[in-house]
Scaffold this motif. Structure first.
Motif, short mmCIF file in Angstrom:
data_model
loop_
_atom_site.label_atom_id
_atom_site.label_comp_id
_atom_site.label_asym_id
_atom_site.label_seq_id
_atom_site.Cartn_x
_atom_site.Cartn_y
_atom_site.Cartn_z
N LYS A 1 1.78 -0.99 5.96
CA LYS A 1 2.61 -0.77 7.16
C LYS A 1 3.53 0.44 7.02
O LYS A 1 3.90 1.03 8.03
CB LYS A 1 3.44 -2.02 7.48
CG LYS A 1 2.62 -3.22 7.91
CD LYS A 1 2.12 -3.07 9.32
CE LYS A 1 1.53 -4.39 9.81
NZ LYS A 1 1.17 -4.34 11.20
N ASP B 1 0.03 -10.19 11.27
CA ASP B 1 0.03 -10.04 12.73
C ASP B 1 -0.79 -11.11 13.43
O ASP B 1 -0.64 -11.31 14.62
CB ASP B 1 -0.53 -8.66 13.10
CG ASP B 1 0.37 -7.54 12.61
OD1 ASP B 1 1.53 -7.49 13.05
OD2 ASP B 1 -0.08 -6.74 11.78
N LYS C 1 -2.98 -3.60 12.33
CA LYS C 1 -2.73 -5.05 12.29
C LYS C 1 -3.29 -5.64 11.01
O LYS C 1 -4.38 -5.28 10.57
CB LYS C 1 -3.38 -5.75 13.50
CG LYS C 1 -2.94 -5.21 14.84
CD LYS C 1 -1.48 -5.42 15.06
CE LYS C 1 -1.06 -4.91 16.43
NZ LYS C 1 0.36 -4.70 16.52
N ASP D 1 1.00 0.71 12.81
CA ASP D 1 0.29 0.10 13.94
C ASP D 1 -0.98 -0.65 13.53
O ASP D 1 -1.58 -1.33 14.36
CB ASP D 1 -0.07 1.17 14.97
CG ASP D 1 1.17 1.77 15.62
OD1 ASP D 1 2.19 1.06 15.72
OD2 ASP D 1 1.12 2.95 16.00
N TRP E 1 -7.94 -0.22 13.57
CA TRP E 1 -6.91 -0.96 14.33
C TRP E 1 -6.41 -2.17 13.56
O TRP E 1 -5.31 -2.65 13.78
CB TRP E 1 -7.42 -1.39 15.70
CG TRP E 1 -8.49 -2.43 15.65
CD1 TRP E 1 -9.84 -2.22 15.64
CD2 TRP E 1 -8.31 -3.85 15.59
NE1 TRP E 1 -10.51 -3.43 15.57
CE2 TRP E 1 -9.58 -4.44 15.54
CE3 TRP E 1 -7.19 -4.68 15.57
CZ2 TRP E 1 -9.78 -5.81 15.47
CZ3 TRP E 1 -7.38 -6.05 15.50
CH2 TRP E 1 -8.66 -6.61 15.46
#
Length: 131
Positions: free
Chosen positions: A62, A110, A69, A67, A22
Motif C-alpha cells: 500500500k 479490502d 486492493k 489503490d 487492481w
C-alpha cells in the motif's frame, strides 16, 4: 517481509509493461490441500493470513500502490466467515496494537475472496455484520 516484497515486485513489473493491477489475494486456498496432499500448497490459518496482510503485505504494497486492493481468503466458501472475522472485524485480536490515522485500527484487507464451489445459501449475508 521477503514474500511481501515479492508481491511488490510483481505489481511493479506489470506496471512497467503498462498493465495496471487492481487487486491481489494474499494466498490462493490458504487452508492448504484437503485432498490428501496430491500437490504442494501453502497453509495459513485465517488469523495467520490476516497477520501477514496487516504486518507485512499491506504496509509494503500500500505504500507504493495505495489503490491496489488486497483480499484475504481466496478459499472454499465454508471458510469465508473465518477469514472475514480475522481480517475485517475491528474487534478481532489482530486489530489491537496498531493504530492508524485518526486513532482507528489500521487494517489492510479490502475484501474477502472466495471460490464458488458450494451453495451460497445465506453465507454471504452473514458477512454483512463485519462492515
Amino acid at each position: 517481509d521477503a514474500y511481501a516484497r515479492y508481491f511488490l515486485k510483481f505489481v511493479e513489473a506489470y506496471k512497467a509493461q503498462g498493465i495496471a493491477i487492481w487487486g491481489v489475494t494474499a494466498q490462493n486456498e490458504p487452508s492448504g490441500n484437503p485432498t490428501g496432499n496430491q500437490w504442494e500448497s501453502m497453509y495459513y490459518t485465517p488469523s495467520d493470513l490476516a497477520s501477514f496482510i496487516d504486518g507485512h503485505l499491506g504496509p509494503i504494497l500500500k505504500k507504493a500502490f495505495p489503490d491496489v486492493k488486497i483480499m484475504s481468503g481466496d478459499d472454499q466458501l465454508q471458510y469465508i466467515l473465518d477469514h472475514a472475522s480475522a481480517s475485517l472485524d475491528s474487534n478481532s485480536p489482530l486489530a489491537t496494537g496498531r493504530v492508524g490515522v485518526g486513532g482507528t485500527q489500521e487494517r489492510y484487507t479490502d475484501g474477502i475472496a472466495y471460490h464458488w464451489y458450494s451453495s451460497l445459501a445465506g453465507t454471504l449475508e452473514d458477512t454483512e455484520s463485519f462492515f
